[in-house]
Design a protein around this motif. Structure first.
Motif, mmCIF file in Angstrom:
data_model
loop_
_atom_site.group_PDB
_atom_site.id
_atom_site.type_symbol
_atom_site.label_atom_id
_atom_site.label_comp_id
_atom_site.label_asym_id
_atom_site.label_seq_id
_atom_site.Cartn_x
_atom_site.Cartn_y
_atom_site.Cartn_z
ATOM 1 N N SER A 56 0.857 -1.183 0.000
ATOM 2 C CA SER A 56 0.000 0.000 0.000
ATOM 3 C C SER A 56 0.895 1.236 0.000
ATOM 4 C CB SER A 56 -0.893 -0.001 1.239
ATOM 5 O OG SER A 56 -0.096 0.184 2.406
ATOM 6 N N ALA A 57 0.336 2.362 -0.343
ATOM 7 C CA ALA A 57 1.118 3.603 -0.387
ATOM 8 C C ALA A 57 1.758 3.896 0.968
ATOM 9 C CB ALA A 57 0.230 4.756 -0.831
ATOM 10 N N GLU A 58 1.011 3.669 2.038
ATOM 11 C CA GLU A 58 1.534 3.924 3.388
ATOM 12 C C GLU A 58 2.702 2.999 3.707
ATOM 13 O OE1 GLU A 58 0.141 3.420 8.033
ATOM 14 O OE2 GLU A 58 -1.404 3.595 6.494
ATOM 15 N N MET A 59 2.568 1.715 3.393
ATOM 16 C CA MET A 59 3.635 0.753 3.675
ATOM 17 C C MET A 59 4.850 0.987 2.774
ATOM 18 S SD MET A 59 2.993 -1.087 6.213
ATOM 19 C CE MET A 59 1.571 -1.020 7.276
ATOM 20 N N GLN A 60 4.593 1.391 1.552
ATOM 21 C CA GLN A 60 5.698 1.707 0.640
ATOM 22 C C GLN A 60 6.490 2.889 1.187
ATOM 23 O OE1 GLN A 60 6.999 0.075 -1.659
ATOM 24 N NE2 GLN A 60 8.091 1.474 -2.976
ATOM 25 N N LYS A 61 5.775 3.887 1.721
ATOM 26 C CA LYS A 61 6.436 5.057 2.311
ATOM 27 C C LYS A 61 7.276 4.630 3.508
ATOM 28 C CE LYS A 61 5.557 9.587 4.294
ATOM 29 N NZ LYS A 61 4.575 10.559 4.742
ATOM 30 N N LYS A 62 6.737 3.765 4.374
ATOM 31 C CA LYS A 62 7.491 3.268 5.529
ATOM 32 C C LYS A 62 8.730 2.512 5.077
ATOM 33 C CE LYS A 62 4.091 2.756 9.178
ATOM 34 N NZ LYS A 62 3.567 1.907 10.225
ATOM 35 N N ARG A 63 8.561 1.657 4.056
ATOM 36 C CA ARG A 63 9.674 0.865 3.546
ATOM 37 C C ARG A 63 10.790 1.778 3.051
ATOM 38 N NH1 ARG A 63 11.771 -1.632 -1.167
ATOM 39 N NH2 ARG A 63 10.447 -0.342 -2.486
ATOM 40 N N ILE A 64 10.428 2.806 2.320
ATOM 41 C CA ILE A 64 11.424 3.739 1.785
ATOM 42 C C ILE A 64 12.124 4.489 2.919
ATOM 43 C CG2 ILE A 64 11.696 5.868 0.431
ATOM 44 C CD1 ILE A 64 9.526 4.673 -1.474
ATOM 45 N N GLU A 65 11.376 4.914 3.937
ATOM 46 C CA GLU A 65 11.986 5.600 5.084
ATOM 47 C C GLU A 65 13.003 4.702 5.779
ATOM 48 O OE1 GLU A 65 8.688 6.756 7.556
ATOM 49 O OE2 GLU A 65 8.057 8.332 6.187
ATOM 50 N N ILE A 66 12.653 3.437 5.961
ATOM 51 C CA ILE A 66 13.558 2.489 6.609
ATOM 52 C C ILE A 66 14.801 2.273 5.748
ATOM 53 C CG2 ILE A 66 13.831 0.108 7.414
ATOM 54 C CD1 ILE A 66 10.766 0.198 8.077
ATOM 55 N N ILE A 67 14.596 2.129 4.445
ATOM 56 C CA ILE A 67 15.735 1.933 3.538
ATOM 57 C C ILE A 67 16.685 3.118 3.611
ATOM 58 C CG2 ILE A 67 16.417 1.806 1.099
ATOM 59 C CD1 ILE A 67 13.900 0.034 0.671
ATOM 60 N N HIS A 68 16.163 4.330 3.667
ATOM 61 C CA HIS A 68 17.016 5.523 3.784
ATOM 62 C C HIS A 68 17.842 5.472 5.075
ATOM 63 C CE1 HIS A 68 15.851 8.117 0.353
ATOM 64 N NE2 HIS A 68 14.759 7.364 0.389
ATOM 65 N N GLN A 69 17.228 5.030 6.160
ATOM 66 C CA GLN A 69 17.951 4.911 7.433
ATOM 67 C C GLN A 69 19.032 3.837 7.341
ATOM 68 O OE1 GLN A 69 15.293 4.680 10.899
ATOM 69 N NE2 GLN A 69 13.718 5.620 9.636
ATOM 70 N N ILE A 70 18.714 2.724 6.701
ATOM 71 C CA ILE A 70 19.699 1.650 6.516
ATOM 72 C C ILE A 70 20.881 2.171 5.706
ATOM 73 C CG2 ILE A 70 20.127 -0.564 5.369
ATOM 74 C CD1 ILE A 70 17.143 -1.280 6.075
ATOM 75 N N LEU A 71 20.596 2.888 4.632
ATOM 76 C CA LEU A 71 21.668 3.416 3.788
ATOM 77 C C LEU A 71 22.530 4.439 4.527
ATOM 78 C CD1 LEU A 71 19.765 3.760 0.388
ATOM 79 C CD2 LEU A 71 21.475 2.035 1.024
ATOM 80 N N ALA A 72 21.920 5.235 5.379
ATOM 81 C CA ALA A 72 22.682 6.211 6.171
ATOM 82 C C ALA A 72 23.633 5.499 7.122
ATOM 83 C CB ALA A 72 21.734 7.130 6.934
ATOM 84 N N CYS A 73 23.142 4.446 7.782
ATOM 85 C CA CYS A 73 24.009 3.663 8.676
ATOM 86 C C CYS A 73 25.128 2.997 7.887
ATOM 87 C CB CYS A 73 23.215 2.589 9.411
ATOM 88 S SG CYS A 73 22.333 3.171 10.855
ATOM 89 N N ASP A 74 24.763 2.452 6.730
ATOM 90 C CA ASP A 74 25.750 1.780 5.891
ATOM 91 C C ASP A 74 26.860 2.743 5.479
ATOM 92 O OD1 ASP A 74 26.595 -0.605 4.268
ATOM 93 O OD2 ASP A 74 26.268 0.839 2.646
ATOM 94 N N ALA A 75 26.504 3.953 5.147
ATOM 95 C CA ALA A 75 27.512 4.952 4.765
ATOM 96 C C ALA A 75 28.456 5.237 5.930
ATOM 97 C CB ALA A 75 26.837 6.241 4.300
#
Length: 100
Positions: A56-75
């Motif tokens: 759903s749009a809401e879950m997709q938004k949550k997924r993207i937010e989490i991915i951004h946080q994962i990428l920030a930690c990875d960096a």
């Protein structure tokens, strides 16, 4: 996987990524490697079990937010570990030249 399982898995990856960052900051390579293996298992689970229907749009938004946080930690992890890995590679190259 259903939406809840997918988001839960992404959250678990984020939690592990935070632990990986702490391990990198503490120079704990053994723990970092172990956590990396846990993260790979979860990532493979996501790949092996794609969503049965689009998020759903809401879950997709949550997924993207989490991915951004994962990428920030990875960096941050890479910023800590890459200089060390380059140094190790240089040491090994230097040692190899002395052996031959």
């Amino acid at each position: 996987m259903d939406e809840a399982q997918i988001i839960s898995t992404y959250k678990a990856i984020l939690a592990i990524t935070h632990k990986m960052l702490k391990a990198a900051q503490e120079n704990d390579g053994k723990r970092l490697f172990s956590l990396e293996q846990e993260c790979k298992k979860l990532t493979h689970a996501l790949i092996a079990n794609p969503p049965q229907q689009p998020l759903s749009a809401e879950m997709q938004k949550k997924r993207i937010e989490i991915i951004h946080q994962i990428l920030a930690c990875d960096a941050k992890i890479r910023a800590i570990t890459e200089p060390w890995m380059t140094h190790l590679q240089n040491l090994l190259t230097h040692a190899h030249k002395h052996i031959n």
